[in-house]
Design a protein around this motif. Structure first.
Motif, PDB file in Angstrom:
ATOM      1  N   LEU A   1       6.514  -1.526  -1.502  1.00  0.00           N
ATOM      2  CA  LEU A   1       6.386  -2.769  -2.249  1.00  0.00           C
ATOM      3  C   LEU A   1       5.696  -2.537  -3.592  1.00  0.00           C
ATOM      4  CD1 LEU A   1       5.404  -5.339   0.545  1.00  0.00           C
ATOM      5  CD2 LEU A   1       7.593  -5.178  -0.661  1.00  0.00           C
ATOM      6  N   GLY A   2       4.698  -1.662  -3.604  1.00  0.00           N
ATOM      7  CA  GLY A   2       4.040  -1.347  -4.873  1.00  0.00           C
ATOM      8  C   GLY A   2       4.997  -0.733  -5.874  1.00  0.00           C
TER       9      GLY A   2
ATOM     10  N   ALA B   1       2.680  -4.023 -16.546  1.00  0.00           N
ATOM     11  CA  ALA B   1       3.273  -2.848 -15.908  1.00  0.00           C
ATOM     12  C   ALA B   1       2.346  -1.645 -16.035  1.00  0.00           C
ATOM     13  CB  ALA B   1       4.639  -2.550 -16.524  1.00  0.00           C
ATOM     14  N   ASP B   2       1.751  -1.468 -17.212  1.00  0.00           N
ATOM     15  CA  ASP B   2       0.807  -0.361 -17.401  1.00  0.00           C
ATOM     16  C   ASP B   2      -0.416  -0.530 -16.509  1.00  0.00           C
ATOM     17  OD1 ASP B   2       2.452   0.811 -19.265  1.00  0.00           O
ATOM     18  OD2 ASP B   2       1.351   0.046 -21.010  1.00  0.00           O
TER      19      ASP B   2
ATOM     20  N   ARG C   1      -2.659   4.139  -9.267  1.00  0.00           N
ATOM     21  CA  ARG C   1      -3.262   5.476  -9.328  1.00  0.00           C
ATOM     22  C   ARG C   1      -4.668   5.475  -8.729  1.00  0.00           C
ATOM     23  NH1 ARG C   1      -0.973   6.087 -14.653  1.00  0.00           N
ATOM     24  NH2 ARG C   1      -2.947   5.325 -15.526  1.00  0.00           N
ATOM     25  N   ARG C   2      -5.350   4.344  -8.843  1.00  0.00           N
ATOM     26  CA  ARG C   2      -6.730   4.248  -8.339  1.00  0.00           C
ATOM     27  C   ARG C   2      -6.798   3.785  -6.885  1.00  0.00           C
ATOM     28  NH1 ARG C   2      -9.893   0.418 -11.665  1.00  0.00           N
ATOM     29  NH2 ARG C   2      -8.003  -0.353 -12.693  1.00  0.00           N
TER      30      ARG C   2
ATOM     31  N   LEU D   1      -6.353  -3.190  -3.211  1.00  0.00           N
ATOM     32  CA  LEU D   1      -7.423  -3.245  -2.210  1.00  0.00           C
ATOM     33  C   LEU D   1      -8.603  -2.386  -2.632  1.00  0.00           C
ATOM     34  CD1 LEU D   1      -5.505  -3.199   1.197  1.00  0.00           C
ATOM     35  CD2 LEU D   1      -6.073  -5.129  -0.281  1.00  0.00           C
ATOM     36  N   ALA D   2      -8.339  -1.214  -3.193  1.00  0.00           N
ATOM     37  CA  ALA D   2      -9.427  -0.352  -3.646  1.00  0.00           C
ATOM     38  C   ALA D   2     -10.182  -0.991  -4.806  1.00  0.00           C
ATOM     39  CB  ALA D   2      -8.870   1.012  -4.060  1.00  0.00           C
TER      40      ALA D   2
END
Length: 549
Positions: free
Chosen positions: A66-67, A109-110, A117-118, A122-123
């Motif tokens: 989904l991501g 989008a960026d 990447r991070r 959730l993070a």
């Protein structure tokens, strides 16, 4: 307070609801609101707001596929901006907006790529909580309408599995929850949503028969699971304090000190429990969003529904509520930006008007996160202006509910009435003649699951999938979509689909012929909640305590 919730949509349709609905909320609300919170954190702001994230949202934003697809969706919005640039059937003013939309969606989008990447949303949300910027609220596993659930064991299981899911991504169970639909029910027999009502009042609120046993109040369930505070709607506390009934669709004036309506300016302990209820203040919240009015309806803001057809972004402003979409004026971003500043300043003035005479008291302004950026295109800019304005204001301060409870522990106790945030603040938004078959289907599915799973013998994966289908069937979103007329057919299909899958699995379990292929076919689409340990135990209390596959 912001409530981040959608039902489980993964692998259940694409457009116009299904995953398209998820991407609209994720891409245009959850991402930009999170970016704003990170900007505020970098500026040194702390204790900014309380953010509810339901387990269904957490499960879906953690899904890698989904991501990736959201990145593609955002890229599609950038491409639509290019289409708009060269759309030869649109006025030049509409074509000229293409660069504005290109910059907006390319930036999102960026940012999405950076967030992924991070470790994903959730993070980032967890890091914001760890830094003291926000408080995160959890909730039951699949957002059921708790006041009308008739099995205390299933209420406990929904809470246990939902809170455990939250703990897995944040590191600790949440201290508070946004109760689904702000629903509350005191100790006593549960209203029977499967039965014909004895009466229906002028607002559509049904009086339902109560024939079952006396069950614990919802606060007893919350306390048993370590929940210290919950959110309810203002009428819940006002009614408990002896306030008169009124038209709850209309923004009320701020209550005078000592009047029943002033109860919303602090938390109250529910009954004999230590669980605190905080109430949404309609006299403030309704300036932003209400059943009849609010800032997003301002004439300079973008009109979400004036689309202009295929190949362009919505590029017209509200203009005049009496005009059809094809007669709206073209959107002007700079005029809209100026209006967000005015409206943020206006609400700051409203807060002063309410709180200046109440030193140390509280306003809870609560909204769905999806309002900001999706339903209200300029809403994130407005929210940023409001929060920064409050931070610079010597007479106001933001807080999370957890911080408020710690600094100002409530002492007042009230017995709360059955209630919700819905129409007329009762069950009318979930129980109608049209939704009664949904409640009947849910009860049949509960009975069938208990029968099929009794004894706990074998077929662990199939048993776990039965629990998942039942939990997804219980989502409060399905009857609400029917009563509101929003994609009612989709909601009815989802109820029928989850019920059908549950019965297929129960048939196989009962005859002892569970095929791995059948279970895998269903599980690949319906894989939430991930852990149904407590739901299984509730359905089969005498079974062996095994963790499902």
């Amino acid at each position: 307070m912001l409530h981040t919730h959608l039902p489980y949509l993964r692998h259940h349709g694409v457009w116009p609801v299904g995953e398209e609905w998820l991407f609209q909320a994720w891409g245009t609300s959850w991402l930009p609101v999170t970016r704003l919170l990170e900007e505020l954190a970098a500026e040194g702001h702390r204790d900014v707001l309380t953010l509810g994230v339901t387990p269904m949202v957490a499960h879906q934003v953690a899904d890698r596929r989904l991501g990736d697809d959201l990145g593609t969706w955002l890229g599609g919005q950038v491409w639509r901006s290019e289409e708009q640039r060269w759309h030869d059937r649109m006025p030049r003013e509409v074509r000229d907006l293409s660069s504005f939309f290109w910059r907006r969606f390319a930036g999102l989008a960026d940012y999405h790529e950076d967030v992924q990447r991070r470790g994903g949303l959730l993070a980032v949300w967890s890091a914001l909580q760890d830094a003291g910027v926000i408080e995160l609220l959890g909730g039951p596993a699949t957002h059921p309408y708790l006041p009308l659930l008739t099995d205390p064991a299933l209420i406990d299981a929904q809470l246990a599995d939902g809170l455990a899911s939250h703990a897995r991504w944040t590191g600790a169970a949440p201290r508070g929850i946004w109760a689904p639909e702000m629903g509350y029910r005191p100790r006593g027999p549960v209203a029977d949503a499967t039965a014909d009502p004895t009466t229906v009042d002028a607002h559509g609120t049904p009086t339902l028969p109560r024939t079952g046993p006396e069950l614990p109040g919802l606060e007893e369930h919350y306390a048993a699971h370590g929940v210290s505070h919950v959110l309810v709607d203002a009428p819940t506390l006002i009614r408990a304090a002896g306030g008169a009934e009124q038209d709850w669709t209309v923004r009320p004036a701020p209550a005078a000190a000592g009047a029943p309506g002033s109860v919303v300016h602090d938390g109250v302990l529910i009954g004999d429990s230590d669980v605190v209820a905080y109430a949404r203040d309609l006299s403030v919240a309704y300036h932003v969003w209400s059943p009849t009015a609010g800032y997003p309806g301002g004439v300079w803001y973008r009109d979400l529904y004036a689309t202009g057809g295929y190949g362009v972004h919505p590029s017209w402003r509200v203009t005049d509520h009496t005009l059809p979409p094809d007669r709206k004026a073209v959107y002007e971003p700079e005029r809209a930006r100026v209006q967000t500043e005015r409206d943020a300043e206006h609400l700051r003035g409203v807060l002063h008007g309410v709180l200046d005479g109440r030193p140390g008291e509280l306003v809870v302004a609560a909204y769905d996160t999806e309002l900001f950026g999706h339903w209200w295109f300029e809403g994130v800019a407005w929210l940023g202006g409001l929060l920064r304005g409050i931070a610079a204001d010597g007479g106001l301060v933001t807080t999370t509910l957890a911080s408020r409870r710690e600094r100002h522990p409530p002492t007042r106790r009230l017995d709360l009435p059955e209630s919700s945030w819905g129409y007329a603040k009762g069950h009318a938004s979930w129980v109608t003649a049209e939704t009664r078959p949904m409640w009947q289907e849910l009860r049949r599915a509960e009975d069938r699951a208990r029968t099929a799973l009794a004894g706990g013998a074998g077929a662990d994966a199939a048993r776990a999938q039965v629990a998942r289908e039942l939990a997804l069937l219980a989502s409060s979103d399905w009857p609400f979509m029917v009563t509101r007329g929003n994609s009612a057919g989709y909601a009815a299909d989802r109820v029928a689909d989850h019920a059908a899958q549950l019965h297929r699995l129960c048939d196989a379990i009962e005859v002892g012929r569970v095929e791995e292929r059948l279970v895998a076919e269903i599980a690949v689409r319906d894989d939430a909640p991930a852990d149904v340990t407590h739901l299984l135990a509730a359905l089969d209390p005498a079974g062996t305590a095994r963790r499902p596959a």
